[in-house]
Design an enzyme around this catalytic site. Sequence first.
Site, PDB file in Angstrom:
ATOM      1  N   TYR A 261     -20.360  -0.806 -23.935  1.00  0.00           N
ATOM      2  CA  TYR A 261     -20.549   0.772 -23.786  1.00  0.00           C
ATOM      3  C   TYR A 261     -18.863   1.395 -23.713  1.00  0.00           C
ATOM      4  CZ  TYR A 261     -23.385   5.011 -23.346  1.00  0.00           C
ATOM      5  OH  TYR A 261     -23.802   6.266 -23.719  1.00  0.00           O
TER       6      TYR A 261
ATOM      7  N   ASN B  10     -31.763  11.843 -20.997  1.00  0.00           N
ATOM      8  CA  ASN B  10     -32.759  12.100 -22.036  1.00  0.00           C
ATOM      9  C   ASN B  10     -33.124  13.490 -22.515  1.00  0.00           C
ATOM     10  OD1 ASN B  10     -32.333   9.466 -22.672  1.00  0.00           O
ATOM     11  ND2 ASN B  10     -34.007   8.957 -21.263  1.00  0.00           N
TER      12      ASN B  10
ATOM     13  N   ASN C  63     -41.472   7.426 -29.668  1.00  0.00           N
ATOM     14  CA  ASN C  63     -42.092   7.038 -28.292  1.00  0.00           C
ATOM     15  C   ASN C  63     -40.964   6.794 -27.090  1.00  0.00           C
ATOM     16  OD1 ASN C  63     -41.577   4.764 -29.751  1.00  0.00           O
ATOM     17  ND2 ASN C  63     -42.763   3.596 -28.047  1.00  0.00           N
TER      18      ASN C  63
ATOM     19  N   ARG D 160     -42.950   2.130 -34.056  1.00  0.00           N
ATOM     20  CA  ARG D 160     -43.178   0.920 -34.590  1.00  0.00           C
ATOM     21  C   ARG D 160     -44.805   0.734 -34.656  1.00  0.00           C
ATOM     22  NH1 ARG D 160     -39.078  -3.316 -32.573  1.00  0.00           N
ATOM     23  NH2 ARG D 160     -39.259  -2.402 -30.285  1.00  0.00           N
TER      24      ARG D 160
ATOM     25  N   ARG E 247     -48.058  -1.464 -33.453  1.00  0.00           N
ATOM     26  CA  ARG E 247     -48.509  -2.302 -32.368  1.00  0.00           C
ATOM     27  C   ARG E 247     -50.096  -2.568 -32.028  1.00  0.00           C
ATOM     28  NH1 ARG E 247     -45.069   0.307 -28.080  1.00  0.00           N
ATOM     29  NH2 ARG E 247     -44.021   1.296 -30.493  1.00  0.00           N
TER      30      ARG E 247
ATOM     31  N   GLY F 167     -28.838   6.907 -31.551  1.00  0.00           N
ATOM     32  CA  GLY F 167     -29.105   5.659 -31.199  1.00  0.00           C
ATOM     33  C   GLY F 167     -28.881   4.642 -32.190  1.00  0.00           C
TER      34      GLY F 167
ATOM     35  N   TRP G 139     -23.584  12.415 -28.901  1.00  0.00           N
ATOM     36  CA  TRP G 139     -23.462  11.692 -27.453  1.00  0.00           C
ATOM     37  C   TRP G 139     -23.414  12.821 -26.413  1.00  0.00           C
ATOM     38  CZ3 TRP G 139     -18.519   8.791 -25.635  1.00  0.00           C
ATOM     39  CH2 TRP G 139     -19.131   7.838 -24.507  1.00  0.00           C
TER      40      TRP G 139
ATOM     41  N   LYS H 107     -42.615   1.580 -20.473  1.00  0.00           N
ATOM     42  CA  LYS H 107     -42.560   2.636 -19.865  1.00  0.00           C
ATOM     43  C   LYS H 107     -41.144   2.580 -19.242  1.00  0.00           C
ATOM     44  CE  LYS H 107     -47.225   2.614 -18.061  1.00  0.00           C
ATOM     45  NZ  LYS H 107     -48.004   2.194 -17.060  1.00  0.00           N
TER      46      LYS H 107
HETATM   47  N1  LIG Z   1     -26.278   9.521 -27.901  1.00  0.00           N
HETATM   48  C1  LIG Z   1     -26.862   9.864 -26.419  1.00  0.00           C
HETATM   49  O1  LIG Z   1     -26.434  10.818 -25.729  1.00  0.00           O
HETATM   50  C2  LIG Z   1     -28.055   9.271 -25.965  1.00  0.00           C
HETATM   51  C3  LIG Z   1     -28.734  10.045 -24.914  1.00  0.00           C
HETATM   52  C4  LIG Z   1     -29.868   9.202 -24.383  1.00  0.00           C
HETATM   53  C5  LIG Z   1     -30.346   8.024 -25.040  1.00  0.00           C
HETATM   54  N2  LIG Z   1     -29.526   7.420 -25.931  1.00  0.00           N
HETATM   55  C6  LIG Z   1     -30.030   6.278 -26.822  1.00  0.00           C
HETATM   56  O2  LIG Z   1     -31.316   6.532 -27.246  1.00  0.00           O
HETATM   57  C7  LIG Z   1     -31.818   5.366 -27.420  1.00  0.00           C
HETATM   58  C8  LIG Z   1     -33.396   5.592 -26.578  1.00  0.00           C
HETATM   59  O3  LIG Z   1     -32.992   5.878 -25.369  1.00  0.00           O
HETATM   60  P1  LIG Z   1     -34.474   5.929 -24.212  1.00  0.00           P
HETATM   61  O4  LIG Z   1     -33.786   5.862 -23.001  1.00  0.00           O
HETATM   62  O5  LIG Z   1     -34.994   7.345 -24.783  1.00  0.00           O
HETATM   63  O6  LIG Z   1     -35.149   4.643 -24.597  1.00  0.00           O
HETATM   64  P2  LIG Z   1     -36.610   4.075 -24.424  1.00  0.00           P
HETATM   65  O7  LIG Z   1     -37.394   4.984 -23.699  1.00  0.00           O
HETATM   66  O8  LIG Z   1     -36.246   3.053 -23.614  1.00  0.00           O
HETATM   67  O9  LIG Z   1     -37.004   3.713 -25.652  1.00  0.00           O
HETATM   68  C9  LIG Z   1     -36.455   2.829 -26.528  1.00  0.00           C
HETATM   69  C10 LIG Z   1     -36.991   3.052 -27.935  1.00  0.00           C
HETATM   70  O10 LIG Z   1     -36.390   2.260 -28.867  1.00  0.00           O
HETATM   71  C11 LIG Z   1     -37.382   1.714 -29.518  1.00  0.00           C
HETATM   72  N3  LIG Z   1     -36.968   0.469 -30.293  1.00  0.00           N
HETATM   73  C12 LIG Z   1     -36.313  -0.508 -29.445  1.00  0.00           C
HETATM   74  N4  LIG Z   1     -35.948  -1.623 -30.254  1.00  0.00           N
HETATM   75  C13 LIG Z   1     -36.187  -1.146 -31.523  1.00  0.00           C
HETATM   76  C14 LIG Z   1     -36.151  -1.745 -32.967  1.00  0.00           C
HETATM   77  N5  LIG Z   1     -35.805  -2.707 -32.914  1.00  0.00           N
HETATM   78  N6  LIG Z   1     -36.666  -1.159 -34.050  1.00  0.00           N
HETATM   79  C15 LIG Z   1     -36.959   0.098 -33.919  1.00  0.00           C
HETATM   80  N7  LIG Z   1     -37.317   0.657 -32.674  1.00  0.00           N
HETATM   81  C16 LIG Z   1     -36.874  -0.096 -31.537  1.00  0.00           C
HETATM   82  C17 LIG Z   1     -38.668   1.356 -28.865  1.00  0.00           C
HETATM   83  O11 LIG Z   1     -39.893   1.326 -29.420  1.00  0.00           O
HETATM   84  P3  LIG Z   1     -41.114   0.160 -29.264  1.00  0.00           P
HETATM   85  O12 LIG Z   1     -41.964   1.073 -28.084  1.00  0.00           O
HETATM   86  O13 LIG Z   1     -41.671   0.207 -30.398  1.00  0.00           O
HETATM   87  O14 LIG Z   1     -40.376  -0.945 -28.656  1.00  0.00           O
HETATM   88  C18 LIG Z   1     -38.624   2.775 -27.930  1.00  0.00           C
HETATM   89  O15 LIG Z   1     -39.186   3.540 -28.727  1.00  0.00           O
HETATM   90  C19 LIG Z   1     -31.257   4.383 -26.823  1.00  0.00           C
HETATM   91  O16 LIG Z   1     -30.372   3.582 -27.832  1.00  0.00           O
HETATM   92  C20 LIG Z   1     -30.332   5.037 -25.944  1.00  0.00           C
HETATM   93  O17 LIG Z   1     -28.856   4.563 -25.609  1.00  0.00           O
HETATM   94  C21 LIG Z   1     -28.371   8.209 -26.630  1.00  0.00           C
END
Ligand SMILES: NC(=O)c1ccc[n+]([C@@H]2O[C@H](COP(=O)([O-])OP(=O)(O)OC[C@H]3O[C@@H](n4cnc5c(N)ncnc54)[C@H](OP(=O)(O)O)[C@@H]3O)[C@@H](O)[C@H]2O)c1
Length: 404
Positions: free
Chosen positions: A92, A181, A207, A230, A232, A303, A328, A394
């Site tokens: 990161y 988030n 989700n 996705r 499921r 992401g 970001w 979750k």
């Molecule tokens: N740029 C920014 O400022 C910023 C800020 C916050 C978060 N983020 C990024 O946003 C993303 C989500 O963060 P979060 O905290 O909301 O995560 P989270 O609640 O853990 O959710 C992860 C998500 O990714 C999906 N996923 C995982 N592997 C996948 C794949 N191979 N193909 C398609 N979908 C997949 C999951 O779907 P399933 O339920 O189907 O597994 C779930 O919807 C992360 O990459 C995080 O680093 C970026």
Amino acid sequence: MISTLRTRHLFFALNRQLLGLTLGQGQVHNFATSSITSGNRAIVYTSNGDPSSVLYAQTFPNLPPPPPNTVNVKFLLSPINPADINVIEGVYPTKPVPSHSLSTSGKGSKDSSLFVGGNEGLAEVVDVGPGITGLQQRDWVVMTKPQSGTWISSKNVSAQDILKVPRSGLSEAQAATMTVNPPTAYNMLHDYVELGEGDWVVQNGANSAVGQAVIQIAAAKGLQTINFVRQRDQIDHLKEHLLGLGATHVVTYEELCGKSFRDKVKEWTGGKNIRLGLNCVSGKTTTFMARLLGQDAHLVSYGAMSKEPLSLPTSLFIFKNLTCHGFWQSRWYLRRTPKERERLFKTLASLMCNGKLKGPEHEVLVVSGTDEDNQASLKIRDTMARLARGKFGKKLLLKIEETL
Ligand SMILES: NC(=O)c1ccc[n+]([C@@H]2O[C@H](COP(=O)([O-])OP(=O)(O)OC[C@H]3O[C@@H](n4cnc5c(N)ncnc54)[C@H](OP(=O)(O)O)[C@@H]3O)[C@@H](O)[C@H]2O)c1
Ligand SMILES: *[C@@H]1O[C@H](CO)[C@@H](O)[C@H](O)[C@H]1NC(C)=O
Ligand SMILES: *[C@@H]1O[C@H](CO)[C@@H](O)[C@H](O)[C@H]1NC(C)=O
């Protein structure tokens, strides 16, 4: 609970086999030599790598009274976010600073590269140092400094690195997850396209915690959303949940890539241009999602959960004047003033207090004060291994108790 050294070793060996953990010599050493047995506990690492093998729990002496302009806080809940994993892996862009202040742990001076995991979290003020105004005991605060190291029971923090949040109207889980988030969702919905009531937004990874915040903030603004997830078992259950949060449509990637899907979307929107797309996933399905966007639209990527690149048809740029961005939240914090940050937090807190922005569905992992460091380490590593296998479903929130 486990009293003799022998049983403890047996327990440990069994778990290592069960969990498939590969422990390097360094970690075994760390497990074995923690000399402090009660006090402030943290989840730490000394070198980058797979969290399920480099993280361990360590107990440190309790905090002294806070020096001037700092407060001692006790962490109530600290999330495990996907980016926290990437930070531990060392992939990161934001790097944490080593926790020098913890080096009085009896482990000698070798702690120069000891890192405490965790970026965001909710803490309660327990002791206020000289020179502090506007903060008192029992106040709730969140960290505004990135990579603060929040997987810890207590910490001494500088007043300028925290922000007070209201104690009433917010749940602990809402407050603990409000700096990453929800702001990401809010800013992506506001910074690129001016959207008004009835306008449409498409997003994937719907989700995810960010996606669920997007759904709710969009609904509060009267926007309509098409949300991709996705496939499921119990997909209907997930669809219902997201519709309940205010999603207009919830669709699987299979449906998105199916042949008449674009016609279906035209029906839904009545042919209205979709001008904003939010990408959490990348890969092939995002190409399909981008094709739904209309004239002068913006595709904002935040992401890459699929770990695949983003590939877009050139025609979208030429004929539809598509613009692509990366968002970001860390950059947003750097570029914006503390006033803007406070305004954003106020807006989010009021959405939460009004029931328009719920906390994420979550599970709390308690690192119990009665666990010894090595038991706590196993618990954390097991959890990290489960997280890596995916479909946890979750948001996982850590509650790290002081070691008794
Ligand atoms: N740029 C920014 O400022 C910023 C800020 C916050 C978060 N983020 C990024 O946003 C993303 C989500 O963060 P979060 O905290 O909301 O995560 P989270 O609640 O853990 O959710 C992860 C998500 O990714 C999906 N996923 C995982 N592997 C996948 C794949 N191979 N193909 C398609 N979908 C997949 C999951 O779907 P399933 O339920 O189907 O597994 C779930 O919807 C992360 O990459 C995080 O680093 C970026
Ligand atoms: C308390 O915080 C201040 C400011 O961040 C720092 O200089 C000091 O070393 C900290 N003290 C302890 C005991 O962690
Ligand atoms: C293309 O889109 C950008 C961003 O929305 C906009 O500023 C610009 O005016 C558009 N160009 C044309 C020629 O319409």
